[in-house]
Design a protein around this motif. Structure first.
Motif, PDB file in Angstrom:
ATOM      1  N   TRP A  46      80.553   4.139  46.218  1.00 47.12           N
ATOM      2  CA  TRP A  46      81.513   3.227  46.111  1.00 47.12           C
ATOM      3  C   TRP A  46      79.498   2.193  45.059  1.00 47.12           C
ATOM      4  N   LEU A  47      79.218   2.230  45.563  1.00 47.04           N
ATOM      5  CA  LEU A  47      77.964   1.375  45.483  1.00 47.04           C
ATOM      6  C   LEU A  47      76.698   2.199  44.253  1.00 47.04           C
ATOM      7  N   CYS A  48      76.772   2.891  44.902  1.00 43.30           N
ATOM      8  CA  CYS A  48      75.480   4.119  43.882  1.00 43.30           C
ATOM      9  C   CYS A  48      76.522   4.342  42.299  1.00 43.30           C
ATOM     10  N   ASN A  49      77.669   4.291  42.706  1.00 44.40           N
ATOM     11  CA  ASN A  49      78.760   5.057  41.356  1.00 44.40           C
ATOM     12  C   ASN A  49      78.507   3.173  40.291  1.00 44.40           C
ATOM     13  N   ALA A  50      77.928   2.027  41.319  1.00 45.32           N
ATOM     14  CA  ALA A  50      78.376   0.336  41.140  1.00 45.32           C
ATOM     15  C   ALA A  50      77.014   0.448  39.841  1.00 45.32           C
ATOM     16  N   CYS A  51      76.034   0.961  41.015  1.00 47.73           N
ATOM     17  CA  CYS A  51      74.391   0.357  40.898  1.00 47.73           C
ATOM     18  C   CYS A  51      74.414   1.354  39.110  1.00 47.73           C
ATOM     19  N   GLU A  52      75.236   2.636  39.130  1.00 48.10           N
ATOM     20  CA  GLU A  52      74.691   3.566  38.298  1.00 48.10           C
ATOM     21  C   GLU A  52      75.743   2.908  36.895  1.00 48.10           C
ATOM     22  N   LEU A  53      76.565   2.601  36.529  1.00 47.20           N
ATOM     23  CA  LEU A  53      77.339   2.392  35.463  1.00 47.20           C
ATOM     24  C   LEU A  53      76.020   0.534  35.127  1.00 47.20           C
ATOM     25  N   LEU A  54      75.551  -0.215  35.793  1.00 48.11           N
ATOM     26  CA  LEU A  54      74.872  -1.374  35.684  1.00 48.11           C
ATOM     27  C   LEU A  54      74.038  -0.615  35.337  1.00 48.11           C
ATOM     28  N   LYS A  55      73.136   0.316  35.132  1.00 54.07           N
ATOM     29  CA  LYS A  55      71.533   0.479  34.954  1.00 54.07           C
ATOM     30  C   LYS A  55      70.915   0.182  35.711  1.00 54.07           C
ATOM     31  N   LEU A  56      70.405   0.208  37.024  1.00 58.25           N
ATOM     32  CA  LEU A  56      70.171  -0.665  38.200  1.00 58.25           C
ATOM     33  C   LEU A  56      69.343   0.555  38.816  1.00 58.25           C
ATOM     34  N   ASP A  57      67.607  -0.173  39.103  1.00 60.88           N
ATOM     35  CA  ASP A  57      66.549   0.681  39.903  1.00 60.88           C
ATOM     36  C   ASP A  57      67.011   1.561  41.127  1.00 60.88           C
ATOM     37  N   GLN A  58      66.476   2.759  40.942  1.00 61.71           N
ATOM     38  CA  GLN A  58      66.395   2.831  42.546  1.00 61.71           C
ATOM     39  C   GLN A  58      65.786   2.015  43.569  1.00 61.71           C
ATOM     40  N   CYS A  59      65.403   1.913  43.203  1.00 65.82           N
ATOM     41  CA  CYS A  59      64.623   0.627  44.294  1.00 65.82           C
ATOM     42  C   CYS A  59      65.345  -0.402  44.594  1.00 65.82           C
ATOM     43  N   THR A  60      66.460  -0.835  43.608  1.00 59.08           N
ATOM     44  CA  THR A  60      67.580  -2.274  43.813  1.00 59.08           C
ATOM     45  C   THR A  60      68.775  -1.413  44.332  1.00 59.08           C
ATOM     46  N   VAL A  61      69.283   0.032  44.200  1.00 60.50           N
ATOM     47  CA  VAL A  61      70.076   0.547  45.134  1.00 60.50           C
ATOM     48  C   VAL A  61      69.559   0.399  46.560  1.00 60.50           C
ATOM     49  N   HIS A  62      68.489   0.970  46.860  1.00 57.07           N
ATOM     50  CA  HIS A  62      68.295   1.443  48.123  1.00 57.07           C
ATOM     51  C   HIS A  62      68.368  -0.284  48.852  1.00 57.07           C
ATOM     52  N   LEU A  63      67.800  -1.681  48.274  1.00 58.12           N
ATOM     53  CA  LEU A  63      68.102  -2.812  48.622  1.00 58.12           C
ATOM     54  C   LEU A  63      68.893  -2.885  48.719  1.00 58.12           C
ATOM     55  N   ALA A  64      69.630  -3.085  47.759  1.00 54.69           N
ATOM     56  CA  ALA A  64      71.361  -3.212  48.304  1.00 54.69           C
ATOM     57  C   ALA A  64      72.375  -2.686  49.265  1.00 54.69           C
ATOM     58  N   ALA A  93      70.364  -8.400  45.421  1.00 57.14           N
ATOM     59  CA  ALA A  93      69.026  -6.931  45.103  1.00 57.14           C
ATOM     60  C   ALA A  93      68.719  -6.790  44.074  1.00 57.14           C
ATOM     61  N   ALA A  94      69.766  -6.822  42.773  1.00 54.65           N
ATOM     62  CA  ALA A  94      69.162  -6.880  41.667  1.00 54.65           C
ATOM     63  C   ALA A  94      68.444  -8.109  41.332  1.00 54.65           C
ATOM     64  N   LYS A  95      68.123  -9.703  41.445  1.00 51.32           N
ATOM     65  CA  LYS A  95      68.083 -10.283  41.400  1.00 51.32           C
ATOM     66  C   LYS A  95      66.300 -10.614  41.667  1.00 51.32           C
ATOM     67  N   PHE A  96      66.302  -9.519  43.337  1.00 48.76           N
ATOM     68  CA  PHE A  96      64.663  -9.668  43.508  1.00 48.76           C
ATOM     69  C   PHE A  96      63.860  -8.407  42.701  1.00 48.76           C
ATOM     70  N   GLU A  97      64.354  -7.643  41.947  1.00 43.85           N
ATOM     71  CA  GLU A  97      64.138  -5.551  42.413  1.00 43.85           C
ATOM     72  C   GLU A  97      64.024  -5.928  40.664  1.00 43.85           C
ATOM     73  N   GLU A  98      64.644  -6.433  40.001  1.00 44.55           N
ATOM     74  CA  GLU A  98      64.899  -6.093  38.431  1.00 44.55           C
ATOM     75  C   GLU A  98      64.251  -6.965  37.506  1.00 44.55           C
ATOM     76  N   LYS A  99      63.981  -7.130  36.314  1.00 45.85           N
ATOM     77  CA  LYS A  99      64.089  -7.787  35.377  1.00 45.85           C
ATOM     78  C   LYS A  99      65.387  -8.882  35.095  1.00 45.85           C
ATOM     79  N   GLU A 100      64.560  -9.979  34.813  1.00 46.07           N
ATOM     80  CA  GLU A 100      65.400 -10.817  34.559  1.00 46.07           C
ATOM     81  C   GLU A 100      66.748 -10.266  33.864  1.00 46.07           C
ATOM     82  N   THR A 101      66.140  -9.819  32.261  1.00 46.75           N
ATOM     83  CA  THR A 101      66.587  -9.330  31.658  1.00 46.75           C
ATOM     84  C   THR A 101      68.311  -7.524  31.909  1.00 46.75           C
TER      85      THR A 101
END
Length: 301
Positions: A46-64, A93-101
């Motif tokens: 479920w978490l991986c599917n959500a991150c895929e839909l949100l187009k988040l980086d793999q590092c974000t997925v692992h941290l989450a 995790a996204a706030k820590f790993e991803e660009k603000e945009t």
């Protein structure tokens, strides 16, 4: 001049690796006390599917997932709140790993569960997660380590850039696949992420027919010998049907994603407000333990 630049680069790599290893020592140890452990594989999907839909980086997925494992290990979470907690971990995790945009908004997260929660619920669960982690998000996950270890994973012939590029693309595919697979195995969340990353590197080399699968440069860079890495490769990555699935996926990549969100994968409730941790359906269980060498020695594998 080139020698001087190379020396400075090597010095930077050593310093960076030392920092990662130091941060790894202070990671919170996951003990497997979560009541949700029996359904963890569904939560991971479920978490991986959500991150895929949100187009988040793999590092974000692992941290989450690391954040989620730590949080679940120390709390009793009522089933209706599991999706909210999972989305909260993704948000942190996204706030820590991803660009603000690229950081999703609470409204974006809420759409994945058909707007079942209030915005205040996301803010409240975010605060709970950060308090539990003591605001320490400098965590070197397997994805972080693998990006670093990949520098020594392939033979590099400067005279044949096109071949190296194709080799690198194929290697990156396998590495991404095995990193994704590692999330599903709870046992791998209880060992050092640098070791899991090393096993993913070795599994990728084996899948590509690169032998030996563990070279001296890799051993020096990672700090692990073949005898330490190979058991993980055989047990979790290149046994059973993992390699067959990886090759099939590589042959026919299906990039379609569902349009309807991921609300049906984990039961969600209509909770609109959060007055306290207990009324929220999330209650603390126990104190967290640092993942250092002393506690590692006391653990029985």
């Amino acid at each position: 001049m080139a020698t001087h630049s190379s020396s400075r680069y090597e010095g930077f790599l050593k310093e960076y690796l030392a920092t990662l290893k130091s941060q790894e020592e202070s990671m919170v140890q996951i003990n497997g006390n979560s009541p949700q452990l029996r359904i963890r594989k569904y939560i991971v999907d479920w978490l991986c599917n959500a991150c895929e839909l949100l187009k988040l980086d793999q590092c974000t997925v692992h941290l989450a997932l690391y954040i989620l494992d730590v949080f679940m290990d120390g709390h009793n979470i009522e089933c209706p709140q599991q999706s909210l907690v999972t989305l909260g971990c993704i948000w942190v995790a996204a706030k820590f790993e991803e660009k603000e945009t690229r950081v999703p908004r609470a409204t974006d997260l809420n759409k994945l569960v058909m707007d079942r929660f209030s915005i205040g619920s996301f803010v409240a669960v975010e605060a709970m997660i950060l308090r539990h982690l003591r605001w320490n998000l400098s965590v070197p996950t397997s994805a972080i380590f693998s990006n670093f270890f990949a520098l020594a994973a392939l033979p590099h012939d400067p005279g044949d850039h096109s071949t190296y590029r194709r080799l690198s693309e194929r290697f990156n595919y396998y590495l991404s696949y095995f990193l994704q697979e590692s999330l599903k195995e709870f046992v791998l969340s209880t060992i050092r992420p640098s070791k899991t990353a090393s096993a993913c590197i070795a599994a990728s080399r084996r899948s590509m027919g690169l032998f030996p699968i563990w070279t001296e440069p890799l051993a020096q860079l990672t700090g692990y010998s073949l005898s330490e890495v190979l058991p993980l490769v055989d047990l979790y990555f290149c046994g059973n049907s993992s390699l067959v699935i990886a090759n099939a996926s590589l042959s026919s990549c299906d990039n379609e994603t569902p349009d309807s969100g991921v609300a049906s994968d984990i039961e969600v409730s209509n909770t609109d407000s959060v007055d306290s941790d207990r009324s929220f359906g999330i209650t603390p269980k126990r104190k967290q333990v640092s993942y250092n060498s002393d506690t590692t020695k006391r653990r029985k594998n």
